[in-house]
Design an enzyme around this catalytic site. Structure first.
Site, PDB file in Angstrom:
ATOM      1  N   GLU A 108      -2.168  -4.971  -1.939  1.00 29.62           N
ATOM      2  CA  GLU A 108      -1.689  -6.023  -1.168  1.00 29.62           C
ATOM      3  C   GLU A 108      -2.089  -7.102  -1.267  1.00 29.62           C
ATOM      4  O   GLU A 108      -2.587  -7.940  -0.051  1.00 29.62           O
ATOM      5  CB  GLU A 108      -1.828  -5.429   0.465  1.00 29.62           C
ATOM      6  CG  GLU A 108      -1.318  -4.019   0.781  1.00 29.62           C
ATOM      7  CD  GLU A 108      -0.479  -4.550   1.375  1.00 29.62           C
ATOM      8  OE1 GLU A 108       0.263  -5.337   1.591  1.00 29.62           O
ATOM      9  OE2 GLU A 108       0.254  -3.117   1.686  1.00 29.62           O
ATOM     10  N   HIS A 122      -6.792  -1.746   7.680  1.00 30.62           N
ATOM     11  CA  HIS A 122      -5.442  -0.449   9.019  1.00 30.62           C
ATOM     12  C   HIS A 122      -5.859   0.651   8.227  1.00 30.62           C
ATOM     13  O   HIS A 122      -5.869   1.485   7.381  1.00 30.62           O
ATOM     14  CB  HIS A 122      -4.347  -1.127   8.593  1.00 30.62           C
ATOM     15  CG  HIS A 122      -4.105  -2.633   8.602  1.00 30.62           C
ATOM     16  ND1 HIS A 122      -3.950  -3.174   7.569  1.00 30.62           N
ATOM     17  CD2 HIS A 122      -3.196  -3.086   9.513  1.00 30.62           C
ATOM     18  CE1 HIS A 122      -3.755  -4.668   8.510  1.00 30.62           C
ATOM     19  NE2 HIS A 122      -3.223  -4.465   9.067  1.00 30.62           N
ATOM     20  N   HIS A 167       4.148   0.888   4.229  1.00 30.36           N
ATOM     21  CA  HIS A 167       2.828   0.610   3.705  1.00 30.36           C
ATOM     22  C   HIS A 167       2.316   1.331   4.671  1.00 30.36           C
ATOM     23  O   HIS A 167       0.796   0.950   4.689  1.00 30.36           O
ATOM     24  CB  HIS A 167       2.548  -0.590   3.804  1.00 30.36           C
ATOM     25  CG  HIS A 167       2.626  -1.437   4.154  1.00 30.36           C
ATOM     26  ND1 HIS A 167       1.876  -2.907   4.508  1.00 30.36           N
ATOM     27  CD2 HIS A 167       3.348  -1.530   5.878  1.00 30.36           C
ATOM     28  CE1 HIS A 167       2.337  -3.484   5.613  1.00 30.36           C
ATOM     29  NE2 HIS A 167       2.572  -3.700   5.914  1.00 30.36           N
ATOM     30  N   ASP A 209      -9.509  -0.753   3.630  1.00 33.33           N
ATOM     31  CA  ASP A 209      -8.928  -1.178   3.955  1.00 33.33           C
ATOM     32  C   ASP A 209      -8.927  -1.392   5.633  1.00 33.33           C
ATOM     33  O   ASP A 209      -9.615  -0.799   7.195  1.00 33.33           O
ATOM     34  CB  ASP A 209      -7.600  -0.234   4.358  1.00 33.33           C
ATOM     35  CG  ASP A 209      -5.703  -0.615   4.942  1.00 33.33           C
ATOM     36  OD1 ASP A 209      -5.966  -2.010   5.271  1.00 33.33           O
ATOM     37  OD2 ASP A 209      -5.324  -0.234   4.156  1.00 33.33           O
ATOM     38  N   HIS A 235       0.556  -1.229  -0.017  1.00 28.68           N
ATOM     39  CA  HIS A 235      -0.049  -0.246   0.114  1.00 28.68           C
ATOM     40  C   HIS A 235       0.342   1.213  -0.211  1.00 28.68           C
ATOM     41  O   HIS A 235       0.013   2.417  -0.282  1.00 28.68           O
ATOM     42  CB  HIS A 235      -0.845   0.161   0.639  1.00 28.68           C
ATOM     43  CG  HIS A 235      -2.540   0.467   0.483  1.00 28.68           C
ATOM     44  ND1 HIS A 235      -3.387   0.204   1.524  1.00 28.68           N
ATOM     45  CD2 HIS A 235      -3.003   1.663   0.093  1.00 28.68           C
ATOM     46  CE1 HIS A 235      -3.935   0.687   1.003  1.00 28.68           C
ATOM     47  NE2 HIS A 235      -3.993   1.422   0.380  1.00 28.68           N
ATOM     48  N   ASP A 268      -2.955   3.271   7.872  1.00 29.21           N
ATOM     49  CA  ASP A 268      -1.961   3.898   6.994  1.00 29.21           C
ATOM     50  C   ASP A 268      -1.750   5.106   7.274  1.00 29.21           C
ATOM     51  O   ASP A 268      -1.551   5.905   6.579  1.00 29.21           O
ATOM     52  CB  ASP A 268      -2.280   3.070   5.789  1.00 29.21           C
ATOM     53  CG  ASP A 268      -2.419   2.076   5.311  1.00 29.21           C
ATOM     54  OD1 ASP A 268      -2.102   1.157   5.900  1.00 29.21           O
ATOM     55  OD2 ASP A 268      -2.507   1.343   4.707  1.00 29.21           O
ATOM     56  N   ASP A 286      -7.928  -1.598  -0.510  1.00 26.95           N
ATOM     57  CA  ASP A 286      -6.402  -2.782   0.238  1.00 26.95           C
ATOM     58  C   ASP A 286      -7.132  -4.093   0.395  1.00 26.95           C
ATOM     59  O   ASP A 286      -8.521  -4.334   1.247  1.00 26.95           O
ATOM     60  CB  ASP A 286      -5.977  -2.286   1.709  1.00 26.95           C
ATOM     61  CG  ASP A 286      -4.613  -3.567   1.904  1.00 26.95           C
ATOM     62  OD1 ASP A 286      -4.641  -4.759   2.259  1.00 26.95           O
ATOM     63  OD2 ASP A 286      -3.767  -3.037   2.563  1.00 26.95           O
ATOM     64  N   ASP A 306      -7.174  -6.267   2.613  1.00 27.64           N
ATOM     65  CA  ASP A 306      -6.822  -6.967   3.780  1.00 27.64           C
ATOM     66  C   ASP A 306      -7.759  -6.458   4.667  1.00 27.64           C
ATOM     67  O   ASP A 306      -8.691  -7.364   5.507  1.00 27.64           O
ATOM     68  CB  ASP A 306      -5.680  -6.936   4.435  1.00 27.64           C
ATOM     69  CG  ASP A 306      -5.572  -5.976   4.942  1.00 27.64           C
ATOM     70  OD1 ASP A 306      -6.308  -4.788   4.865  1.00 27.64           O
ATOM     71  OD2 ASP A 306      -4.400  -5.686   4.585  1.00 27.64           O
TER      72      ASP A 306
END
Length: 297
Positions: free
Chosen positions: A269, A122, A137, A120, A97, A124, A224, A226
């Protein structure tokens, strides 16, 4: 959304992450049929190939592999800006990312005032002070909004930073403590996974489009893989349990497509080494096609 040319570029970058292999993500998504699917939707597709990262470079414990990350973002910025100047929609296949710093910087520079929808697990939103891992990332979202690290986006071009009040994070369920504070201070709108449970994705994505798409030219979608629960998307390096369902993910990109406000997109990702029969690559390809207008009926 209005049909236009699509410029696709892969970025073979995995040095922004802790696990290797995500550099093969562009090949996995291509193998899943994304190019053929884009053309079937009626777009004129230009596949610009892949950008390769430097074989070696300098970094620090707080900014791991910084030289390679900055170099590839600089080159992706140039490539993306050229596509925008040719009135094409940039579609970037990651790679980790960290590459979103280069693509979004170009989109913001070209249009002047954009929003961001960041799907995402996360946040980030780290920088070199707040990071717990040093993995870059985890920093691009903050970088494109002027919250650092600035070298990810400032290549001497006088970057145009994105206003965090036009930025939305969706699906977060692993956000660092300091990162959470920084996001609140900046004014980013966050719909974590529990809020999606409460409101439903339909309400959340409509609010996100309103925030990112009002008083802006449009928005960049950074997806992303994930964000999706690992049972459905095992091929990624930073899995977090209990994520978005596949249908929630498709509803999000389908609604984004209907809005007609998406200017550009990253899909990142996807790690084929960790995948099962390219299950995650196929899912990523289909999500891209839905964001570009593929419909069920």
């Amino acid at each position: 959304m209005t049909k236009r040319n699509v410029d696709l570029v892969g970025v073979q970058m995995d040095l922004g992450a802790s696990k290797r292999g995500v550099n093969m993500g562009p090949a996995a998504i291509r193998y899943a049929g994304v190019c053929e699917g884009i053309e079937k939707l009626g777009y004129s597709l230009r596949d610009k190939g892949d950008l390769l990262c430097l074989p070696s470079g300098a970094g620090t414990e707080r900014l791991r592999n910084c030289e390679q990350v900055v170099d590839i973002n600089r080159r992706l910025y140039t490539t993306t800006l050229e596509s925008l100047q040719n009135n094409a929609l940039p579609l970037i296949l990651g790679g980790d990312h960290s590459i979103a710093a280069g693509s979004i910087s170009a989109v913001s520079k070209h249009y002047g005032k954009i929003g961001i929808i960041w799907i995402d697990a996360h946040g980030d939103w780290n920088n070199e002070e707040s990071t717990e891992s040093g993995n870059m990332h985890g920093m691009p979202f903050s970088a494109v909004c002027g919250w650092g690290p600035d070298q990810m986006v400032n290549f001497g071009q006088n970057p145009v930073y994105v206003d965090p009040h036009h930025c939305v994070q969706i699906g977060g369920r692993d956000i660092d403590t300091e990162e959470r504070i920084r996001m609140k201070d900046a004014g980013v709108t966050v719909f974590p996974i529990n809020e999606i449970d409460k409101q439903g994705m339909c309400s959340v994505i409509e609010q996100a489009i309103q925030i990112a798409g009002t008083d802006t030219v449009g928005f960049h979608l950074s997806f992303d893989i994930d964000a999706i629960t690992p049972e459905a998307a095992p091929g990624t390096g930073t899995v977090v349990h209990s994520g978005l369902t596949v249908r929630e993910a498709f509803l999000a990109v389908e609604t984004i497509s209907e809005s007609g406000k998406m200017l550009s997109m990253d899909m990142v990702e996807v790690n084929p080494i960790l995948d099962i029969r390219n299950k995650t690559g196929i899912l990523a390809s289909e999500l891209i096609l839905s964001a570009l207008g593929k419909v069920v009926f």
